[in-house]
Design a protein around this motif. Structure first.
Motif, PDB file in Angstrom:
ATOM      1  N   MET A  91       0.870  -1.176   0.000  1.00 58.43           N
ATOM      2  CA  MET A  91       0.000   0.000   0.000  1.00 58.43           C
ATOM      3  C   MET A  91       0.908   1.228   0.000  1.00 58.43           C
ATOM      4  SD  MET A  91      -3.197   1.058   0.170  1.00 58.43           S
ATOM      5  CE  MET A  91      -4.383   0.165   1.175  1.00 58.43           C
ATOM      6  N   PHE A 132       0.978   5.418   0.437  1.00 54.83           N
ATOM      7  CA  PHE A 132       0.248   6.583   0.931  1.00 54.83           C
ATOM      8  C   PHE A 132       0.986   7.868   0.547  1.00 54.83           C
ATOM      9  CE2 PHE A 132      -3.054   4.727   3.452  1.00 54.83           C
ATOM     10  CZ  PHE A 132      -2.545   3.537   3.938  1.00 54.83           C
ATOM     11  N   GLY A 138      -3.523  10.548   2.357  1.00 54.80           N
ATOM     12  CA  GLY A 138      -4.560  10.108   1.436  1.00 54.80           C
ATOM     13  C   GLY A 138      -5.046   8.723   1.820  1.00 54.80           C
ATOM     14  N   TYR A 143      -0.131   6.724  16.304  1.00 59.82           N
ATOM     15  CA  TYR A 143      -1.190   6.627  15.311  1.00 59.82           C
ATOM     16  C   TYR A 143      -1.976   5.339  15.542  1.00 59.82           C
ATOM     17  CZ  TYR A 143       1.101  10.105  12.260  1.00 59.82           C
ATOM     18  OH  TYR A 143       1.653  11.241  11.724  1.00 59.82           O
ATOM     19  N   GLN A 194      -4.344   2.707  13.196  1.00 57.71           N
ATOM     20  CA  GLN A 194      -4.660   2.402  11.807  1.00 57.71           C
ATOM     21  C   GLN A 194      -5.557   1.173  11.704  1.00 57.71           C
ATOM     22  OE1 GLN A 194      -1.390   1.301   9.198  1.00 57.71           O
ATOM     23  NE2 GLN A 194      -2.423   2.167   7.416  1.00 57.71           N
ATOM     24  N   LYS A 242      -6.865  -1.308   5.731  1.00 54.22           N
ATOM     25  CA  LYS A 242      -7.145  -0.666   4.442  1.00 54.22           C
ATOM     26  C   LYS A 242      -7.427   0.823   4.570  1.00 54.22           C
ATOM     27  CE  LYS A 242      -7.137  -4.703   2.328  1.00 54.22           C
ATOM     28  NZ  LYS A 242      -5.986  -5.124   1.510  1.00 54.22           N
ATOM     29  N   LYS A 243      -7.040   1.425   5.684  1.00 62.58           N
ATOM     30  CA  LYS A 243      -7.262   2.843   5.906  1.00 62.58           C
ATOM     31  C   LYS A 243      -5.932   3.533   6.209  1.00 62.58           C
ATOM     32  CE  LYS A 243     -11.715   3.307   5.533  1.00 62.58           C
ATOM     33  NZ  LYS A 243     -12.254   4.190   4.458  1.00 62.58           N
ATOM     34  N   PRO A 244      -5.865   4.849   6.043  1.00 63.80           N
ATOM     35  CA  PRO A 244      -4.627   5.552   6.424  1.00 63.80           C
ATOM     36  C   PRO A 244      -4.508   5.658   7.933  1.00 63.80           C
ATOM     37  CG  PRO A 244      -6.285   7.110   5.644  1.00 63.80           C
ATOM     38  CD  PRO A 244      -6.847   5.743   5.411  1.00 63.80           C
ATOM     39  N   PRO A 245      -3.311   5.910   8.430  1.00 58.83           N
ATOM     40  CA  PRO A 245      -3.144   6.097   9.886  1.00 58.83           C
ATOM     41  C   PRO A 245      -3.889   7.344  10.356  1.00 58.83           C
ATOM     42  CG  PRO A 245      -1.020   5.790   8.781  1.00 58.83           C
ATOM     43  CD  PRO A 245      -2.031   5.998   7.716  1.00 58.83           C
ATOM     44  N   LEU A 266      -3.875  10.119  13.378  1.00 63.36           N
ATOM     45  CA  LEU A 266      -3.047  10.662  14.451  1.00 63.36           C
ATOM     46  C   LEU A 266      -3.806  10.641  15.770  1.00 63.36           C
ATOM     47  CD1 LEU A 266      -0.336  12.066  15.136  1.00 63.36           C
ATOM     48  CD2 LEU A 266      -1.513  14.241  14.702  1.00 63.36           C
ATOM     49  N   LEU A 296      -4.028  -1.595  14.288  1.00 62.40           N
ATOM     50  CA  LEU A 296      -2.564  -1.514  14.291  1.00 62.40           C
ATOM     51  C   LEU A 296      -2.188  -0.157  14.898  1.00 62.40           C
ATOM     52  CD1 LEU A 296       0.224  -2.689  13.285  1.00 62.40           C
ATOM     53  CD2 LEU A 296      -0.167  -1.371  11.187  1.00 62.40           C
ATOM     54  N   LEU A 325       0.717   2.454  15.511  1.00 58.22           N
ATOM     55  CA  LEU A 325       2.023   2.818  14.984  1.00 58.22           C
ATOM     56  C   LEU A 325       2.621   3.963  15.776  1.00 58.22           C
ATOM     57  CD1 LEU A 325       1.047   2.789  11.208  1.00 58.22           C
ATOM     58  CD2 LEU A 325       2.707   1.253  12.251  1.00 58.22           C
ATOM     59  N   ARG A 335       0.012  -4.887  16.693  1.00 60.82           N
ATOM     60  CA  ARG A 335      -1.343  -5.303  16.289  1.00 60.82           C
ATOM     61  C   ARG A 335      -2.118  -5.671  17.545  1.00 60.82           C
ATOM     62  NH1 ARG A 335      -1.868  -5.542  10.833  1.00 60.82           N
ATOM     63  NH2 ARG A 335       0.041  -5.802   9.630  1.00 60.82           N
TER      64      ARG A 335
END
Lengths: 117, 114
Positions: free
Chosen positions: A89, A91, A108, B35, B37, B40-43, B45, B88, B90, B110
């Motif tokens: 992936m 970003f 994004g 972060y 997460q 399938k998504k962005p982290p 904050l 997850l 981070l 995780r």
């Protein structure tokens, strides 16, 4: 407010070919930084490349280059000679350089790249 | 050495447990981040520490409690978590100032909340 748009949820490329991952951004800040990160299935986010808003030349790091078009507000990542290990992936992220403390990144939604043998 | 380490790699906990996530960096960075997460998504904050002081808290529920004992260490104390907190987690670090500040991430923890 800053916004990053990655319009390609998934991309496929043949091994050894080049691939471009799209990123457009929106900000009213005159000074900003653009980043690309790679996240393999293992989970770690790996910093790839950086482009500053005032940089005159497009950034390059090995097989990674950033096609920065400021007037179009785009910062596409180009990976040359794709390898199987590039499957991950990706970003795109932006940072407001006027922040005085720490560096808040806007991410994004990401593009899942699959490299086929 | 551009390494950020996180322990544990995996954690399973019940909703009544108390646990802590740990993060360490030796790059001389003065900003550290947590972060969250989802798949399938962005982290997203959660917290930012700058020079060992909490500078950003993104309206995170109080069941998450960060701590920065020194400039190299960052902890996240967990208590009475909910199943939706499974994700997850981070950790990252960066220089505090400068135009080319990039965040360097650890491998993540995780977390599964049962």
């Amino acid at each position: 407010a800053q916004k990053i748009t990655q319009t390609q949820p998934g991309m496929f490329v043949q091994e050894k070919e080049a691939v471009t991952l799209d990123c457009t951004y929106d900000t009213s800040d005159p000074s900003y930084g653009l980043f690309w990160y790679k996240q393999p299935s293992s989970g770690e986010m790996i910093f790839l490349i950086y482009q500053g808003s005032y940089d005159q030349q497009n950034a390059t790091e090995g097989r990674y280059s950033l096609n920065f078009q400021k007037a179009r507000k785009s910062a596409n990542l180009v990976i040359s000679a794709s390898q199987l290990g590039d499957s991950a992936m990706y970003f795109c992220a932006m940072r407001d350089l006027t922040e005085t403390s720490g560096s808040r990144l806007t991410f994004g939604e990401g593009t899942q790249l699959t490299v086929n043998p | 050495d551009t390494e950020v380490t996180q322990t544990p790699k995996h954690l399973v906990m019940g909703m009544t447990n108390k646990k802590s996530l740990k993060c360490e960096q030796h790059m001389g960075h003065r900003a550290m981040y947590w972060y969250k997460q989802k798949a399938k998504k962005p982290p997203e904050l959660m917290f930012v520490y700058s020079y060992e002081k909490l500078s950003i808290n993104e309206s995170v529920p109080s069941r998450f409690s960060p701590e920065c004992p020194n400039s190299s260490l960052l902890n996240l104390h967990l208590h009475a978590l909910q199943p939706e907190d499974s994700a997850l987690y981070l950790c990252a670090s960066s220089q505090d100032r400068g135009s080319r500040v990039a965040q360097y991430f650890g491998p993540g923890t995780r977390l599964l909340v049962l």
